[in-house]
Design a protein around this motif. Sequence first.
Motif, short mmCIF file in Angstrom:
data_model
loop_
_atom_site.label_atom_id
_atom_site.label_comp_id
_atom_site.label_asym_id
_atom_site.label_seq_id
_atom_site.Cartn_x
_atom_site.Cartn_y
_atom_site.Cartn_z
N THR A 1 0.65 -1.47 0.10
CA THR A 1 -0.16 -0.01 -0.31
C THR A 1 0.42 1.23 0.20
O THR A 1 0.41 1.74 -1.09
CB THR A 1 -1.21 -0.22 1.09
OG1 THR A 1 -1.68 -1.08 0.76
CG2 THR A 1 -1.89 1.31 1.00
N ILE A 2 1.59 1.19 0.20
CA ILE A 2 2.57 2.89 0.95
C ILE A 2 3.50 2.87 -0.18
O ILE A 2 3.52 4.38 -1.28
CB ILE A 2 4.20 1.70 1.55
CG1 ILE A 2 3.75 2.07 3.38
CG2 ILE A 2 5.33 2.94 1.72
CD1 ILE A 2 4.97 1.48 4.40
N MET A 3 4.35 1.42 -1.26
CA MET A 3 4.35 1.58 -2.64
C MET A 3 3.48 2.67 -3.59
O MET A 3 3.39 3.29 -4.64
CB MET A 3 4.97 0.42 -3.42
CG MET A 3 6.17 0.42 -2.59
SD MET A 3 7.21 1.20 -3.08
CE MET A 3 7.77 1.71 -4.82
N MET A 4 2.25 2.00 -3.39
CA MET A 4 1.19 1.87 -4.08
C MET A 4 0.40 3.97 -4.29
O MET A 4 0.80 4.15 -4.97
CB MET A 4 -0.27 1.41 -4.36
CG MET A 4 -0.03 -0.24 -4.94
SD MET A 4 0.55 -0.23 -6.56
CE MET A 4 -1.06 0.32 -7.35
N ALA A 5 0.55 4.02 -2.79
CA ALA A 5 -0.09 5.03 -2.92
C ALA A 5 0.93 6.17 -2.83
O ALA A 5 0.77 7.83 -3.21
CB ALA A 5 -0.25 4.98 -1.50
N GLY A 6 2.23 5.67 -3.15
CA GLY A 6 3.00 6.67 -2.37
C GLY A 6 3.32 6.96 -3.54
O GLY A 6 4.54 8.05 -3.78
N PHE A 7 3.37 5.62 -4.01
CA PHE A 7 4.91 6.11 -5.99
C PHE A 7 3.99 5.58 -6.94
O PHE A 7 3.84 6.77 -8.23
CB PHE A 7 6.32 6.16 -6.08
CG PHE A 7 7.03 5.59 -6.56
CD1 PHE A 7 7.19 6.91 -6.82
CD2 PHE A 7 7.40 3.93 -7.64
CE1 PHE A 7 8.55 7.25 -8.06
CE2 PHE A 7 7.83 4.47 -8.35
CZ PHE A 7 8.63 5.78 -9.02
N ILE A 8 3.88 4.71 -7.35
CA ILE A 8 2.82 4.14 -8.49
C ILE A 8 2.24 4.86 -8.56
O ILE A 8 1.96 5.00 -9.92
CB ILE A 8 2.52 2.20 -8.89
CG1 ILE A 8 4.18 1.36 -7.38
CG2 ILE A 8 2.51 1.56 -9.45
CD1 ILE A 8 4.09 0.19 -6.86
#
Length: 459
Positions: free
Chosen positions: A146-153
């Motif tokens: 979730t951190i990767m999806m919401a913060g970057f991807i």
Amino acid sequence: MKKKIGSIVIVGSMLSTSVFAAPVTAESVQFSLDTMWVMIAAMLVFFMHAGFAMVESGFSRAKNTLNVLMKNVLTIAIGSFLYFLVGFAIMFGNSNGFMGTSGFALNGVEDIGFFLFQAVFAATCATIISGAVAERMKLGSYVLLTIMMAGFIYPVVGHWVWGGGWISSLGFVDFAGSTVVHLTGAVGATMAVIFLGARLGKYEGTQVNAIPGHNIPIGALGVFILWFGWFGFNGGSSLAADPTLVPVVLSTTLLSASGGIISSALYTKLRFKKIDPSITLNGALGGLVGITAGTANVSLVGAMIIGLIAGVILVEGIRLLDTVLKLDDPVGAIAVHGICGIWGTIAVGLFDSANGLFYGGGASLLGVQAIGVLAVIAWVSLAAGATVWVMKSLGGIRVTREEELAGLDFAEHGSNAYEFKELLSSPTLTETATNGGDLVERLNQLGSSVQNPKARKTV
């Protein structure tokens, strides 16, 4: 004396109002209306997370309900923080074609209302993954994804389409996010499911076993909540209280969802001899995802057709994923948000009232839409796939066999959503009731069992 004091106060208040209040103009009134509409829409989109929580928990087994709810609650909280710190800047900062490079932690950003609206969108994208990985993914691994999806991807995709990036320069049309939000979330979910594997007992050789959800009425409530919130999702994307555009957007949203329900119900009746309730409920969501890209660009009849086709595509998409590709998705998120998201984006190239193929606009827009879809699939597959692969290599992303059998509610949270019901129906309590034990005695046993979890029988 009192009359004089009262007169002075009244005159003074009138003078202070005329001196300090900003003059009321047509532009200021319109700005206030636009801001209010976008804020209402943001609240509707936020409320969609209640819908996601209900759909995902209802379509999952009872022993995993708390885990599903915790993932949804954590997603909106973590997503909001990350979007504030980095996501908004990557999505709408100064562009280098690939991503934004300014406005981190909203530094220099004045339109806080626009941030709020976009923040709830970012969390919506991330929570799509929650349902697809239900019942077997570690909560910590889900949080990292979730951190990767919401913060970057997701912000990178948003920048490409809505932030002045390279896809937008081609003329790509995605009014409210069939690709930006829904396809992005679905591709992330697909990569997670590929590395995660199916639930225990789902596939046995060539046989595909159905694992029904525990509470379809709750799932139905979630669908209605999502449908209601979608009016803000699509309507708020106008970013203005436009009396001409907003009613059209809300109407196409309504008609496409209705088309998805009708066609999925009729098609399951034709295909399986009975109307499938869970697929029909998902048909509404398929129609909503399908219209999201072109909701402001197609006619009302076009919206109906898009929804009708989305319902059929959804049924066949679920069958393809489940029986051929063997991607175990408990709630149908990949088919709803991914396959219907692709259809909705491509449909713009066909049904766009100004430039669509069916309206004499040629195939150029259709080609641009296809390029955008392929680019987003490639990016998210690479970024999300790498994230999940690293997590799996370092510490694993799946709970143990024993934890999965017992249910993630107890394994991850030490509790159960339906503890009271399960304990009252346990053999010990049933025997007590049969032997004449009264309600107080049964409740006392219930309390001791809750305090001593090891005394419980795991089913």
